[in-house]
Motif scaffolding. Structure first.
Motif, PDB file in Angstrom:
ATOM      1  N   THR A 183      81.236  92.376  42.938  1.00 49.59           N
ATOM      2  CA  THR A 183      82.308  92.823  43.815  1.00 49.59           C
ATOM      3  C   THR A 183      83.001  91.583  44.362  1.00 49.59           C
ATOM      4  O   THR A 183      82.351  90.586  44.679  1.00 49.59           O
ATOM      5  CB  THR A 183      81.803  93.675  44.992  1.00 49.59           C
ATOM      6  N   SER A 184      84.314  91.670  44.449  1.00 47.65           N
ATOM      7  CA  SER A 184      85.068  90.498  44.869  1.00 47.65           C
ATOM      8  C   SER A 184      86.488  90.910  45.235  1.00 47.65           C
ATOM      9  O   SER A 184      86.940  91.999  44.875  1.00 47.65           O
ATOM     10  CB  SER A 184      85.099  89.459  43.729  1.00 47.65           C
ATOM     11  N   LYS A 225      83.953  98.365  48.454  1.00 46.47           N
ATOM     12  CA  LYS A 225      83.452  97.891  47.157  1.00 46.47           C
ATOM     13  C   LYS A 225      81.922  97.848  47.140  1.00 46.47           C
ATOM     14  O   LYS A 225      81.288  98.291  46.186  1.00 46.47           O
ATOM     15  CB  LYS A 225      84.006  96.484  46.871  1.00 46.47           C
ATOM     16  N   THR A 226      81.359  97.283  48.201  1.00 46.42           N
ATOM     17  CA  THR A 226      79.905  97.136  48.246  1.00 46.42           C
ATOM     18  C   THR A 226      79.219  98.493  48.181  1.00 46.42           C
ATOM     19  O   THR A 226      78.279  98.700  47.402  1.00 46.42           O
ATOM     20  CB  THR A 226      79.485  96.394  49.525  1.00 46.42           C
ATOM     21  N   ASP A 282      77.274  90.674  45.047  1.00 52.96           N
ATOM     22  CA  ASP A 282      78.195  91.223  46.040  1.00 52.96           C
ATOM     23  C   ASP A 282      78.921  90.106  46.787  1.00 52.96           C
ATOM     24  O   ASP A 282      78.351  89.054  47.080  1.00 52.96           O
ATOM     25  CB  ASP A 282      77.394  92.086  47.024  1.00 52.96           C
ATOM     26  N   ASN A 283      80.190  90.354  47.110  1.00 52.63           N
ATOM     27  CA  ASN A 283      81.001  89.406  47.898  1.00 52.63           C
ATOM     28  C   ASN A 283      81.100  88.036  47.230  1.00 52.63           C
ATOM     29  O   ASN A 283      80.748  87.004  47.811  1.00 52.63           O
ATOM     30  CB  ASN A 283      80.418  89.255  49.310  1.00 52.63           C
ATOM     31  N   ASP A 296      73.660  89.334  47.979  1.00 57.77           N
ATOM     32  CA  ASP A 296      74.855  89.228  48.820  1.00 57.77           C
ATOM     33  C   ASP A 296      75.216  87.752  48.914  1.00 57.77           C
ATOM     34  O   ASP A 296      74.487  86.952  49.505  1.00 57.77           O
ATOM     35  CB  ASP A 296      74.554  89.804  50.204  1.00 57.77           C
ATOM     36  N   PHE A 354      69.853  92.848  43.623  1.00 52.88           N
ATOM     37  CA  PHE A 354      71.028  92.780  44.497  1.00 52.88           C
ATOM     38  C   PHE A 354      71.068  91.445  45.248  1.00 52.88           C
ATOM     39  O   PHE A 354      70.075  91.036  45.850  1.00 52.88           O
ATOM     40  CB  PHE A 354      70.990  93.938  45.501  1.00 52.88           C
ATOM     41  N   VAL A 395      73.518  92.913  40.633  1.00 49.61           N
ATOM     42  CA  VAL A 395      74.660  93.240  41.479  1.00 49.61           C
ATOM     43  C   VAL A 395      74.944  92.020  42.347  1.00 49.61           C
ATOM     44  O   VAL A 395      74.141  91.664  43.209  1.00 49.61           O
ATOM     45  CB  VAL A 395      74.377  94.476  42.363  1.00 49.61           C
ATOM     46  N   ALA A 426      79.426  99.998  44.744  1.00 46.87           N
ATOM     47  CA  ALA A 426      78.522  99.338  43.803  1.00 46.87           C
ATOM     48  C   ALA A 426      77.078  99.751  44.062  1.00 46.87           C
ATOM     49  O   ALA A 426      76.316 100.019  43.126  1.00 46.87           O
ATOM     50  CB  ALA A 426      78.676  97.826  43.911  1.00 46.87           C
TER      51      ALA A 426
END
Length: 831
Positions: free
Chosen positions: A269-270, A172-173, A241-242, A195, A193, A239, A176
């Motif tokens: 993203t998840s 996913k990461t 992420d996680n 994280d 971005f 973005v 993206a």
């Protein structure tokens, strides 16, 4: 005014050409035939030192002293840097075309060197993500996600928020990030971005976003409102992420931002939906398997090889075994490996690393053995998750004992590490630094660590799935305490060396480096304050960050660090504790006017005096004097200034001399002694390497010049100050030059322009939480009276409101032009 005069003699502005290479000292760029490459900061500094003395022997000792100062570094560190430079230049150590080794002595730059013209265009301000929020560079091509990237584009063309859903290891990461890289030109205000994997609370992400936008974190709703206002008219992509563990809370924050902005877009993203109104879900599937069976023909072999799952496995296998190829003898095994691994990108990459020593049939055989022993402890997890854990366990078991230990220990780093962090672990792990670098390289080659060469120095990350596994193994090994202690020792060294960096010609590089380490600093402080035996270390770390916090303008973050350490660290008064008090007082002196600031600085003075810390006493006294003067108590400040001046002179410390001179200048301004203030400030204006302090002094030199009627000189000083503020990323400092420019514009009859400039400056003040200092008030009120008299109150207010909505970078760049124009006016034109 030349940039040499603006930036001072300590900041090299040279540009060199060596064949196809151009090295630009001021912009820290290294390029070949117009294509820029990244060099580690120390490597860049060593190269500059060699280029400054072409054909001459530069001893190892001279390089170590010039680049690392008096800090201890191992001989291998310089060897590694020279190796990096030779690699960047395509040089051969045996037949050197650029860097020649003089055995036992040092190095000589033997390549052709031409010093280029140092004339430069005006610096330009830009709205862009800070280093902490930039997307990592691509290391290798992404395979098999063309359709998903196309779907992302279609979804974001129709909607403002998309969440990529998929299990861990599904890519996913990377999907993206690749979308963000391919479409970055569509987002003129940047791709931001974040994280979220290391975070414990959604509020921490909000604070990170606020900090990236120069907004001091505070109440959640108030902070959201300030962020939304900052991004209201921006076309940017966030973005996130996680988001897994924080999905509902982050979702609520994101929908708030989306509702308050017009063009902002979000890509998350998840492993679970964030659950907010307007969220579009795009599930990321495994990499596609071949649709055609192997029938022995060349056509079928080619078609199988083009299937994404197979193509990824083969590409990664070639990285460790260049001769590897898909062929009739191994195609059946390759197909079965891809099937067994469910087409999961991370699993395929981990498996490909085994091809360095095993044939596909052997790899498949060992996979079968591993899968046969999937334990019941994995019950409740889906089959793909169990597959990935099994691959991680197998990959881990095949590492050497040293590699296993390093991977586990790297799990304690938050949001990445630089190469010197791994080297720093060497002593704690009982190994040589060179060995740790080799081990880290091995982990990168085995796809367990990801390298991002797009930042300097190169940064290394563990994917969150790998990091979680590494931390579990660290606990199993009983080495978590040792690893976190080593991480704490590294952050302590980083913090203490930062103090020297802030006072050196490498200040900008030091700021850029530390800006990437906020998560590691916070994590180290968490650990230190949890363990009473480490409380003193927490105090040392916090006390070493005063100059970084001040210079970079991250006062709110600094205050949170300093206040927490002072609250939770149970230590007696000491030199180090006094430094933390001084850091807190200095940060607050920039932000707010309150009696508490005085009490904190007074306590810092007392502890410094008791500990015999002349540097700390001079610093606290100077900041106390500044705060007293700013709050209308100039007479009380006199003794504090005298103390700071006396100690600064005794120590011969340029930074303290500059700070004491600034405090003395403030006193003269408060007393109306402008000619004397001008003389005092001119004496310290370019003292030392602290670009932020030099910016600060130039701001007040400009203010005094304005008061004396020397408007062209005021413009020149504020232009120089703005260049310096942009160099260290201090947005509030840059806004100070905008205010000064507005005063000059009002005097010239440029009333509409002046009103808009004042509006933008006011917006920056309010957003950053850093008010106007008292000595500016008379000029500020005079400018407002002029505008209201000329334009009327209603039009003045309307123009200031327009200014609040302008883009900071546009106003900063316009201010640079206006100040330069005014500074170049003929002397006779000055009224």
């Amino acid at each position: 005014m030349s940039e040499d005069n603006v930036l001072g003699v300590h900041l090299d502005t040279s540009r060199y050409q060596c064949n196809a290479f151009v090295i630009d000292a001021a912009n820290r760029s290294f390029s070949r035939a117009g294509v820029e490459s990244v060099l580690e900061p120390r490597a860049f500094d060593v190269l500059l030192r060699l280029l400054a003395h072409p054909g001459e022997l530069v001893t190892r000792e001279a390089l170590l002293d010039a680049v690392w100062g008096h800090r201890y570094v191992t001989p291998s560190t310089l060897n590694r840097i020279i190796t990096l430079l030779r690699r960047a230049l395509g040089d051969d150590s045996d037949e050197s075309a650029f860097i020649q080794t003089v055995r036992g002595a040092g190095y000589r730059f033997v390549g052709p060197v031409t010093r280029l013209s140092e004339e430069r265009p005006e610096p330009q301000a830009r709205f862009k993500p800070p280093p902490t929020a930039r997307i990592p560079s691509r290391v290798e091509a992404i395979i098999g996600r063309e359709r998903e990237i196309e779907q992302l584009g279609e979804s974001l063309a129709a909607h403002r928020a998309v969440t990529l859903l998929g299990s861990g290891g599904m890519g996913k990461t990377q999907c993206a990030l690749e979308f963000a890289r391919q479409t970055s030109d569509e987002y003129p205000d940047g791709v931001w971005f974040f994280d979220l994997s290391p975070l414990q609370r959604a509020q921490e992400w909000l604070e990170s976003l606020a900090l990236a936008l120069s907004i001091p974190p505070g109440d959640e709703q108030a902070t959201l409102g300030k962020i939304a206002a900052r991004l209201a008219e921006r076309r940017a992509l966030i973005v996130a992420d996680n988001c897994d563990r924080l999905a509902p809370q982050v979702g609520a924050m994101l929908v708030g931002l989306l509702q308050a902005t017009r063009e902002l877009q979000v890509l998350a993203t998840s492993q679970q939906a964030l659950g907010f109104v307007g969220e579009q879900i795009l599930r990321i599937p495994p990499l596609a398997m071949p649709t055609r069976a192997w029938d022995g023909s060349d056509d079928s072999l080619a078609e199988i090889g083009s299937a994404p799952a197979v193509a990824l496995l083969v590409m990664r296998a070639r990285a460790v075994q260049p001769a590897f190829a898909l062929k009739a003898a191994n195609v059946a095994d390759i197909l079965e490996i891809c099937r067994r691994l469910d087409g999961m990108p991370l699993a395929l990459e981990l498996c490909a690393a085994r091809f360095a020593v095993l044939a596909p049939a052997q790899v498949l055989d060992r996979l079968d053995q591993r899968f046969r022993f999937l334990v019941s402890g994995a019950a409740g997890r889906d089959s793909r998750h169990r597959t990935l854990l099994t691959l991680l366990d197998w990959s881990f078991s095949l590492l050497s004992a040293d590699e296993q230990q390093l991977l586990c220990w790297l799990g304690v780093f938050m949001q990445g590490l630089a190469i010197d962090a791994a080297e720093d672990f060497a002593s704690a792990m009982g190994r040589e630094p060179e060995a740790l670098v080799d081990l880290l390289t091995g982990l990168v080659n085995k796809s367990l660590v990801v390298a991002d060469p797009g930042v300097t120095p190169a940064r290394y990350y563990l994917l969150e799935t790998v990091r979680a596994f590494a931390l579990e193994q660290l606990a199993v090994r009983g080495e978590e305490v040792a690893a976190r202690d080593a991480h704490l020792a590294y952050v302590l060294r980083l913090a203490t060396s930062s103090h020297a960096d802030m006072l050196s010609p490498h200040m900008r590089q030091g700021i850029a480096r530390l800006a990437l380490e906020h998560a590691n600093i916070s994590s180290a402080l968490d650990w230190a304050l949890r363990e009473p035996r480490h409380h003193a270390t927490a105090v040392r770390i916090a006390g070493s960050l005063l100059l970084y916090v001040k210079s970079h303008g991250i006062y709110a973050l600094g205050v949170s660090w300093f206040e927490r350490v002072l609250r939770d660290a149970q230590v007696p008064p000491s030199l180090e504790h006094g430094r933390v008090l001084c850091a807190l007082g200095a940060a607050k002196a920039h932000m707010v006017f309150s009696p508490m600031t005085q009490s904190v600085l007074e306590q810092a003075e007392q502890e410094a005096q008791a500990a015999g810390d002349d540097w700390g006493l001079a610093c606290a006294s100077a900041y106390r004097a500044l705060n007293l003067t700013n709050t209308g108590r100039a007479d009380e400040a006199e003794a504090r200034v005298a103390t700071a001046e006396r100690l600064a002179a005794q120590l011969g410390d340029d930074w303290l001399i500059g700070l004491a001179g600034l405090a003395r200048g403030w006193l003269h301004i408060a007393r109306g002694q402008l000619e004397t203030a001008a003389f005092v400030l001119a004496e310290v204006r370019d003292r030392g390497n602290d670009l932020h302090q030099r910016h600060f002094i130039r701001m007040y030199t400009g203010l005094v010049s304005l008061g004396l009627g020397a408007e062209t000189q005021a413009a020149a000083e504020w232009h120089a100050a703005l260049v310096l503020a942009l160099a260290v990323g201090n947005e509030r400092g840059a806004a100070g030059s905008v205010e000064g420019c507005a005063y000059l514009a009002a005097r010239r009859g440029w009333h509409a322009e002046a009103a808009r400039l004042l509006g933008l400056a006011a917006e920056v003040r309010e957003r950053t939480g850093i008010p106007l200092f008292s000595s500016w008030n008379p000029h500020h009120e005079d400018a407002l009276r002029t505008l209201r008299s000329s334009l009327g109150s209603a039009q003045t207010d309307a123009l200031m409101a327009q200014g609040r909505k302008l883009r900071d970078e546009d106003v900063f760049n316009q201010t640079l032009k206006l100040l330069k124009q005014i500074s170049e006016e003929p002397a006779l034109a000055v009224s």
